[in-house]
Design a protein around this motif. Structure first.
Motif, PDB file in Angstrom:
ATOM      1  N   VAL A  41     -16.897  46.987  15.470  1.00 17.08           N
ATOM      2  CA  VAL A  41     -18.169  47.103  16.174  1.00 17.08           C
ATOM      3  C   VAL A  41     -18.632  48.552  16.187  1.00 17.08           C
ATOM      4  O   VAL A  41     -19.805  48.844  15.964  1.00 17.08           O
ATOM      5  CB  VAL A  41     -18.032  46.567  17.621  1.00 17.08           C
ATOM      6  CG1 VAL A  41     -19.317  46.758  18.401  1.00 17.08           C
ATOM      7  CG2 VAL A  41     -17.613  45.103  17.607  1.00 17.08           C
ATOM      8  N   ASP A  57     -13.712  50.149  18.200  1.00 16.88           N
ATOM      9  CA  ASP A  57     -13.970  48.903  18.926  1.00 16.88           C
ATOM     10  C   ASP A  57     -13.924  47.747  17.942  1.00 16.88           C
ATOM     11  O   ASP A  57     -14.569  47.796  16.889  1.00 16.88           O
ATOM     12  CB  ASP A  57     -15.350  48.935  19.589  1.00 16.88           C
ATOM     13  CG  ASP A  57     -15.470  50.009  20.653  1.00 16.88           C
ATOM     14  OD1 ASP A  57     -14.434  50.452  21.166  1.00 16.88           O
ATOM     15  OD2 ASP A  57     -16.600  50.395  20.973  1.00 16.88           O
ATOM     16  N   TYR A  58     -13.186  46.697  18.312  1.00 17.70           N
ATOM     17  CA  TYR A  58     -13.020  45.519  17.464  1.00 17.70           C
ATOM     18  C   TYR A  58     -13.583  44.283  18.144  1.00 17.70           C
ATOM     19  O   TYR A  58     -13.569  44.175  19.359  1.00 17.70           O
ATOM     20  CB  TYR A  58     -11.538  45.202  17.218  1.00 17.70           C
ATOM     21  CG  TYR A  58     -10.725  46.309  16.655  1.00 17.70           C
ATOM     22  CD1 TYR A  58     -10.782  46.612  15.314  1.00 17.70           C
ATOM     23  CD2 TYR A  58      -9.862  47.041  17.464  1.00 17.70           C
ATOM     24  CE1 TYR A  58     -10.011  47.619  14.781  1.00 17.70           C
ATOM     25  CE2 TYR A  58      -9.083  48.045  16.943  1.00 17.70           C
ATOM     26  CZ  TYR A  58      -9.158  48.328  15.604  1.00 17.70           C
ATOM     27  OH  TYR A  58      -8.390  49.326  15.080  1.00 17.70           O
ATOM     28  N   GLU A  59     -13.960  43.348  17.296  1.00 17.25           N
ATOM     29  CA  GLU A  59     -14.313  42.007  17.755  1.00 17.25           C
ATOM     30  C   GLU A  59     -13.578  41.035  16.844  1.00 17.25           C
ATOM     31  O   GLU A  59     -13.617  41.178  15.618  1.00 17.25           O
ATOM     32  CB  GLU A  59     -15.824  41.815  17.644  1.00 17.25           C
ATOM     33  CG  GLU A  59     -16.316  40.494  18.128  1.00 17.25           C
ATOM     34  CD  GLU A  59     -17.831  40.440  18.025  1.00 17.25           C
ATOM     35  OE1 GLU A  59     -18.486  40.671  19.051  1.00 17.25           O
ATOM     36  OE2 GLU A  59     -18.342  40.193  16.917  1.00 17.25           O
ATOM     37  N   ARG A  60     -12.898  40.083  17.439  1.00 17.94           N
ATOM     38  CA  ARG A  60     -12.175  39.096  16.644  1.00 17.94           C
ATOM     39  C   ARG A  60     -13.151  38.111  16.017  1.00 17.94           C
ATOM     40  O   ARG A  60     -14.134  37.717  16.641  1.00 17.94           O
ATOM     41  CB  ARG A  60     -11.197  38.333  17.536  1.00 17.94           C
ATOM     42  CG  ARG A  60     -10.289  37.412  16.709  1.00 17.94           C
ATOM     43  CD  ARG A  60      -9.695  36.315  17.540  1.00 17.94           C
ATOM     44  NE  ARG A  60     -10.720  35.276  17.720  1.00 17.94           N
ATOM     45  CZ  ARG A  60     -10.748  34.445  18.731  1.00 17.94           C
ATOM     46  NH1 ARG A  60      -9.868  34.521  19.679  1.00 17.94           N
ATOM     47  NH2 ARG A  60     -11.699  33.534  18.820  1.00 17.94           N
ATOM     48  N   THR A  61     -12.874  37.715  14.795  1.00 21.62           N
ATOM     49  CA  THR A  61     -13.632  36.641  14.145  1.00 21.62           C
ATOM     50  C   THR A  61     -12.674  35.466  13.948  1.00 21.62           C
ATOM     51  O   THR A  61     -11.466  35.617  14.051  1.00 21.62           O
ATOM     52  CB  THR A  61     -14.212  37.093  12.789  1.00 21.62           C
ATOM     53  OG1 THR A  61     -13.133  37.434  11.907  1.00 21.62           O
ATOM     54  CG2 THR A  61     -15.129  38.297  12.958  1.00 21.62           C
ATOM     55  N   VAL A  91      -5.644  41.079  19.088  1.00 24.12           N
ATOM     56  CA  VAL A  91      -7.047  40.998  19.500  1.00 24.12           C
ATOM     57  C   VAL A  91      -7.392  39.532  19.752  1.00 24.12           C
ATOM     58  O   VAL A  91      -7.319  38.704  18.857  1.00 24.12           O
ATOM     59  CB  VAL A  91      -7.984  41.606  18.426  1.00 24.12           C
ATOM     60  CG1 VAL A  91      -9.422  41.551  18.886  1.00 24.12           C
ATOM     61  CG2 VAL A  91      -7.572  43.035  18.102  1.00 24.12           C
ATOM     62  N   THR A  93     -10.311  38.780  21.987  1.00 25.78           N
ATOM     63  CA  THR A  93     -11.770  38.760  22.115  1.00 25.78           C
ATOM     64  C   THR A  93     -12.306  40.076  21.566  1.00 25.78           C
ATOM     65  O   THR A  93     -12.363  40.259  20.377  1.00 25.78           O
ATOM     66  CB  THR A  93     -12.229  38.549  23.569  1.00 25.78           C
ATOM     67  OG1 THR A  93     -11.651  39.565  24.392  1.00 25.78           O
ATOM     68  CG2 THR A  93     -11.825  37.186  24.095  1.00 25.78           C
ATOM     69  N   THR A  94     -12.668  41.000  22.430  1.00 25.16           N
ATOM     70  CA  THR A  94     -13.159  42.321  22.041  1.00 25.16           C
ATOM     71  C   THR A  94     -12.235  43.349  22.659  1.00 25.16           C
ATOM     72  O   THR A  94     -11.789  43.187  23.789  1.00 25.16           O
ATOM     73  CB  THR A  94     -14.596  42.517  22.551  1.00 25.16           C
ATOM     74  OG1 THR A  94     -15.409  41.473  21.999  1.00 25.16           O
ATOM     75  CG2 THR A  94     -15.153  43.852  22.124  1.00 25.16           C
ATOM     76  N   ARG A  96     -11.030  47.814  22.632  1.00 27.67           N
ATOM     77  CA  ARG A  96     -11.195  49.207  22.197  1.00 27.67           C
ATOM     78  C   ARG A  96      -9.809  49.835  22.137  1.00 27.67           C
ATOM     79  O   ARG A  96      -9.009  49.685  23.031  1.00 27.67           O
ATOM     80  CB  ARG A  96     -12.063  49.991  23.178  1.00 27.67           C
ATOM     81  CG  ARG A  96     -12.042  51.498  22.899  1.00 27.67           C
ATOM     82  CD  ARG A  96     -12.976  52.244  23.792  1.00 27.67           C
ATOM     83  NE  ARG A  96     -14.316  51.997  23.267  1.00 27.67           N
ATOM     84  CZ  ARG A  96     -15.422  52.341  23.882  1.00 27.67           C
ATOM     85  NH1 ARG A  96     -15.378  52.934  25.057  1.00 27.67           N
ATOM     86  NH2 ARG A  96     -16.590  52.087  23.345  1.00 27.67           N
TER      87      ARG A  96
END
Length: 142
Positions: A41, A57-61, A91, A93-94, A96
């Motif tokens: 992100v 910052d990450y967001e899982r797919t 991870v 959800t989301t 940092r």
């Protein structure tokens, strides 16, 4: 079973400490076709004194937890790695993550930080981490 309180008495003063042990166990349940991945992100790197603070910052797919690792490398103008830090990732959800990198004394910038995320986890049993694409993201150090 519990443990009796730890007690000590000196003169008229009595000290008593109760110790409690809590065990937490994580359980993964997968049903049907599962897949996972990460989307970056945002990423940044800032010089703070003699340290480079790298934030990502990450967001899982997908529909399953991402279990992998992140490698942050501090890279000089000649593309040489001068410092690095690695952490495992889980991870759901989301999230940092912040990794601090300290270049060796006398190393001059400009620097950039190269983040590499993959699902290579030697600490998990076979099949524990779902395979996913390797992701590389680079940011300049401000």
């Amino acid at each position: 079973g519990g443990q009796a309180p730890i007690e000590q008495k000196r003169g008229d003063v009595t000290v008593q400490v109760e110790v409690e042990t809590i065990v937490v166990v994580a359980v993964n349940y997968r049903n049907g076709t599962v897949n996972t991945g990460l989307r970056v992100v945002d990423a940044s790197a800032t010089s703070v004194g003699d340290t480079v603070r790298a934030t990502i910052d990450y967001e899982r797919t997908g529909n399953a937890a991402y279990l992998g690792r992140v490698l942050a490398e501090l890279v000089d103008a000649s593309d040489n790695t001068v410092a690095s830090a690695e952490e495992v990732l889980a991870v759901y959800t989301t999230i940092r993550r912040r990794l601090d990198l300290v270049p060796p004394a006398g190393t001059a910038g400009p620097f950039k930080v190269r983040f590499t995320m993959d699902s290579n986890r030697d600490d998990l049993p076979p099949g524990g981490a779902l395979p996913s694409e390797r992701i590389v993201r680079e940011v300049e150090v401000r």
